[in-house]
Design an enzyme around this catalytic site. Sequence first.
Site, PDB file in Angstrom:
ATOM      1  CG  ASP A  36      -2.144  -0.951   1.133  1.00 60.91           C
ATOM      2  OD1 ASP A  36      -1.957  -1.885   0.292  1.00 60.91           O
ATOM      3  OD2 ASP A  36      -2.541  -1.048   2.388  1.00 60.91           O
ATOM      4  CB  ALA A  37       4.112   2.234   1.955  1.00 64.64           C
ATOM      5  CE1 TYR A  39      -2.946   2.520  -6.652  1.00 65.43           C
ATOM      6  CE2 TYR A  39      -3.349   4.070  -4.885  1.00 65.43           C
ATOM      7  CZ  TYR A  39      -3.793   3.370  -6.281  1.00 65.43           C
ATOM      8  OH  TYR A  39      -4.757   3.966  -6.947  1.00 65.43           O
ATOM      9  CG  ASP A  40      -0.816   5.106  -0.009  1.00 60.64           C
ATOM     10  OD1 ASP A  40      -1.763   4.938  -0.573  1.00 60.64           O
ATOM     11  OD2 ASP A  40      -0.687   4.689   1.298  1.00 60.64           O
ATOM     12  CB  SER A  85     -38.255  -2.661 -10.204  1.00 61.66           C
ATOM     13  OG  SER A  85     -39.480  -2.897 -10.453  1.00 61.66           O
ATOM     14  CG  LEU A  86     -35.317  -7.437 -11.132  1.00 56.39           C
ATOM     15  CD1 LEU A  86     -34.048  -8.228 -10.179  1.00 56.39           C
ATOM     16  CD2 LEU A  86     -35.210  -8.365 -12.311  1.00 56.39           C
ATOM     17  CD  GLU A 117     -26.766 -11.651 -12.801  1.00 60.20           C
ATOM     18  OE1 GLU A 117     -27.024 -10.571 -12.270  1.00 60.20           O
ATOM     19  OE2 GLU A 117     -26.789 -11.732 -14.001  1.00 60.20           O
ATOM     20  CE  LYS A 119     -33.553  -7.876  -5.886  1.00 56.26           C
ATOM     21  NZ  LYS A 119     -33.398  -6.829  -4.882  1.00 56.26           N
ATOM     22  CG  ASP A 121     -30.034  -5.532   0.553  1.00 61.31           C
ATOM     23  OD1 ASP A 121     -30.676  -4.704  -0.001  1.00 61.31           O
ATOM     24  OD2 ASP A 121     -30.174  -5.979   1.728  1.00 61.31           O
ATOM     25  CD  GLU A 177     -27.765  -2.985  -6.077  1.00 63.03           C
ATOM     26  OE1 GLU A 177     -28.331  -2.887  -7.195  1.00 63.03           O
ATOM     27  OE2 GLU A 177     -28.851  -3.252  -5.152  1.00 63.03           O
ATOM     28  CE1 TYR A 229     -28.659  -4.397 -12.462  1.00 66.50           C
ATOM     29  CE2 TYR A 229     -27.348  -4.498 -10.425  1.00 66.50           C
ATOM     30  CZ  TYR A 229     -28.489  -4.179 -11.087  1.00 66.50           C
ATOM     31  OH  TYR A 229     -29.223  -2.801 -10.505  1.00 66.50           O
ATOM     32  CE  LYS A 294     -30.185 -10.140 -14.177  1.00 69.13           C
ATOM     33  NZ  LYS A 294     -28.857  -9.170 -13.948  1.00 69.13           N
ATOM     34  CE  LYS A 318     -36.083  -9.116  -1.793  1.00 70.31           C
ATOM     35  NZ  LYS A 318     -37.082  -8.443  -1.989  1.00 70.31           N
ATOM     36  CB  CYS A 412     -24.925  -2.581  40.706  1.00 71.08           C
ATOM     37  SG  CYS A 412     -24.971  -4.411  40.331  1.00 71.08           S
ATOM     38  CB  CYS A 415     -24.505  -5.916  44.483  1.00 67.96           C
ATOM     39  SG  CYS A 415     -23.172  -4.741  43.835  1.00 67.96           S
ATOM     40  CB  CYS A 430     -21.364  -2.987  39.259  1.00 69.15           C
ATOM     41  SG  CYS A 430     -21.405  -3.541  40.878  1.00 69.15           S
ATOM     42  CB  CYS A 436     -21.218  -7.261  42.475  1.00 68.79           C
ATOM     43  SG  CYS A 436     -22.643  -7.333  41.308  1.00 68.79           S
TER      44      CYS A 436
HETATM   45  S1  IVH Z   1     -31.246  -6.924 -12.682  1.00 72.51           S
HETATM   46  C1  IVH Z   1     -33.995  -5.498 -15.612  1.00 72.51           C
HETATM   47  N1  IVH Z   1     -29.468  -8.139 -11.214  1.00 72.51           N
HETATM   48  O1  IVH Z   1     -32.528  -5.385  -7.708  1.00 72.51           O
HETATM   49  C2  IVH Z   1     -33.501  -6.094 -14.701  1.00 72.51           C
HETATM   50  N2  IVH Z   1     -30.641  -6.378 -10.206  1.00 72.51           N
HETATM   51  O2  IVH Z   1     -35.540  -5.183  -7.692  1.00 72.51           O
HETATM   52  C3  IVH Z   1     -32.813  -5.113 -13.724  1.00 72.51           C
HETATM   53  N3  IVH Z   1     -30.328  -5.840  -7.870  1.00 72.51           N
HETATM   54  O3  IVH Z   1     -32.949  -2.189  -9.035  1.00 72.51           O
HETATM   55  C4  IVH Z   1     -32.124  -5.407 -12.448  1.00 72.51           C
HETATM   56  N4  IVH Z   1     -28.764  -7.376  -7.660  1.00 72.51           N
HETATM   57  O4  IVH Z   1     -30.807  -2.400  -7.944  1.00 72.51           O
HETATM   58  C5  IVH Z   1     -30.351  -7.181 -11.209  1.00 72.51           C
HETATM   59  N5  IVH Z   1     -27.790  -9.386  -9.852  1.00 72.51           N
HETATM   60  C6  IVH Z   1     -28.665  -8.324 -10.048  1.00 72.51           C
HETATM   61  C7  IVH Z   1     -29.159  -7.573  -8.833  1.00 72.51           C
HETATM   62  C8  IVH Z   1     -30.221  -6.628  -9.248  1.00 72.51           C
HETATM   63  C9  IVH Z   1     -29.384  -6.357  -7.143  1.00 72.51           C
HETATM   64  C10 IVH Z   1     -31.261  -4.923  -7.616  1.00 72.51           C
HETATM   65  C11 IVH Z   1     -31.052  -3.616  -8.554  1.00 72.51           C
HETATM   66  C12 IVH Z   1     -32.573  -3.445  -8.825  1.00 72.51           C
HETATM   67  C13 IVH Z   1     -33.295  -4.274  -7.939  1.00 72.51           C
HETATM   68  C14 IVH Z   1     -34.674  -4.729  -8.612  1.00 72.51           C
END
Ligand code: IVH
Length: 675
Positions: A36-37, A39-40, A85-86, A117, A119, A121, A177, A229, A294, A318, A412, A415, A430, A436
């Site tokens: 690291d040093a 790199y720095d 979203s999913l 994959e 998911k 968080d 993500e 992703y 997917k 989930k 306490c 005691c 305490c 005690c």
């Molecule tokens: S694919 C069209 N892949 O989950 C598909 N999403 O509930 C678009 N997320 O907003 C999402 N891991 O932030 C995909 N391996 C993954 C994911 C992922 C986390 C999140 C993503 C999305 C949310 C959907």
Amino acid sequence: MSHQEKQITDRIEALTQQLNHHSRQYYVLDDPEIPDAEYDRLFRELQQLEQDHPELKTIDSPTQRVGGEALAAFTQVTHRIPMLSLGNVFSEQELLDFYKRVRDRLKTEDEIEFTAEPKLDGLAISLLYEKGVLLQAATRGDGSVGENVTENARTIRNIPLHLSGNNIPDVLEVRGEVFMSKAVFEKLNQQARDKGEKTFVNPRNAAAGSLRQLDSKIAASRQLSMYCYAVGVVEGFELPATHSEILQQLGEWGLPLCHEVEVVQAASGCQSYYEKIGKLREQLAYDIDGVVYKVNSLSLQQQLGFVARAPRWATAHKFPAQEEITQVNAIEFQVGRTGAITPVARLEPVFVGGVTVSNATLHNMDEIRRKDVRVGDQVIIRRAGDVIPEVASVVFANRPAGSVEVELPRVCPVCGSDVVQEKDEAVARCSGGLYCHAQRKEGIKHFASRRAMDIDGLGDKLVEQLVDADLIDHIDDLYLLKDKTQSIAAMERMGQKSVDNLIDSLEKSKATTLPRFIFALGIREVGEVTAASLANHFGDIRPLMQANEAELINIADVGPVVASRVVNFFSQAHNLEVIDRLLSAGIHWPAIEKKAESELPLSGLSFVVTGTLSGMGRNDAKQLLIDKGAKVTGSVSKKTSYLVVGENPGSKAAKAEELGVEILDEEAFLLLIKD
Ligand code: IVH
């Protein structure tokens, strides 16, 4: 260009190239080549050159990663292709229903191939590369319009500022993500606690709050990560036929990918993947809340299309939640062996993280005040992996009228002695010491425990009973129990047989080792490792009892705090009496052959042992290491030389991986010990 200017330009280019290379080795490939040093040093040299010659600074310079001027507000970014979203499934049956819908819609009986994959968080991000250079980063926002977080994204170390490899598209939008690893989350929260500052509720909130910082220097300090992703807009490049090949291509351009992605067949393949990742979940370096399937073929994806704001070709499966809401029924104060007073929330039982939780630690008064937890509150309980359940936050909107702030008891609860809180210390204690009952009980439990005197059959419950029945007060009284067998037998749930066994175990425990005996005394701050160092240094208990701080400080593992605790312990007359009585009762140990610490084969190395070893207990493994001169600690840090892992290693393995600490499995460990 003058000769000198040319030299500077060349140097900047060379530094940029080196820094980009090493940054990728470290953050994307987990395989650093230089310390690291070093790199720095390179980094500071580039920073200096850019400061002296601002006209030579580029937008993809590695120095952009530390953040710059704070913004007044984020500008908006309209996503050319909306960020969707999913859909969700929560059970195997719902997965089968999803699979059936896909096949029905495609009018096929063939097996469908998926990528599976984790998911992640965190929160979604879109990165825009033009001619391979990162020009813009945006949050998902409402899916159509997000916020321009380019400055912050540049501080995320595993996001390449420009792409490498061949056939780089004219325009490439990658999606993925942003998240905070568990190790960084724990570290930042510990730092916040130490400073008396507010902690993050969970890694996801921490990541979201950090990515949406107007001050990119703050964002940089949060050490976020990102995995890709998907792709959005792509121009000037022919996409391959499957999603898995797209991911592979992204990797070839230097973009970070999650290592756990797999191609699976049919619903059964998805379900097996779900179960496999479920088992891995605790060990992963980051939080996940499920897995995503997917349809792998892009042409099938196209046929399936979208419904509402989610693709028909993908779904999230989930995991059970790690956070739940429940009510605080009471807040009680527990007293530990060292008198530390810990507030505990008694909860309306709630199922979270796979178990029913009815207590959660509140750490200390500072923590209660910061979170403002009160009796009657609805709170969010978080239990991630093997971590102790915690009150993550209060749902203030649901606070009942007339609730009052929690106060530290003045005396306490066990005691009645005064509770004291030293300056600069978060914990209150305490002051009753061995007067005690709680401290007495905890001290005796510790003395009898497996890693200390290992008194079989003297469990926590029995210690409580014996103290409550006034049969023992201090640890040395244990060895007088043989004259009180009738009174013991008269206690609840004690037969003559159990009494005989207890007396027998007590007798056996007298043959011990010096490190165990020192550890068993329960001197504050003296754990197993320190006890072993002290034993090795002094060779017997008497010289240790007479040691002064100056001598103690020179011993491996002993700092000023430990030294003063040790001296303080042996300066108390009653402690000396207790030790005398223990020795007269017949406690003994084999003589120690003192070894110079540096002569031992593993001296200078530091180990952490985690998980279940098949061939020996974890503590035996630790003892082996200590005997060979190694240092054994409880948590993985940059200073750890090796992490020894058994079955089900928990989060330490993830941390080691993250820090680049070498991991030994049991076989490798045995080999090392043998050599
Ligand atoms: S694919 C069209 N892949 O989950 C598909 N999403 O509930 C678009 N997320 O907003 C999402 N891991 O932030 C995909 N391996 C993954 C994911 C992922 C986390 C999140 C993503 C999305 C949310 C959907």
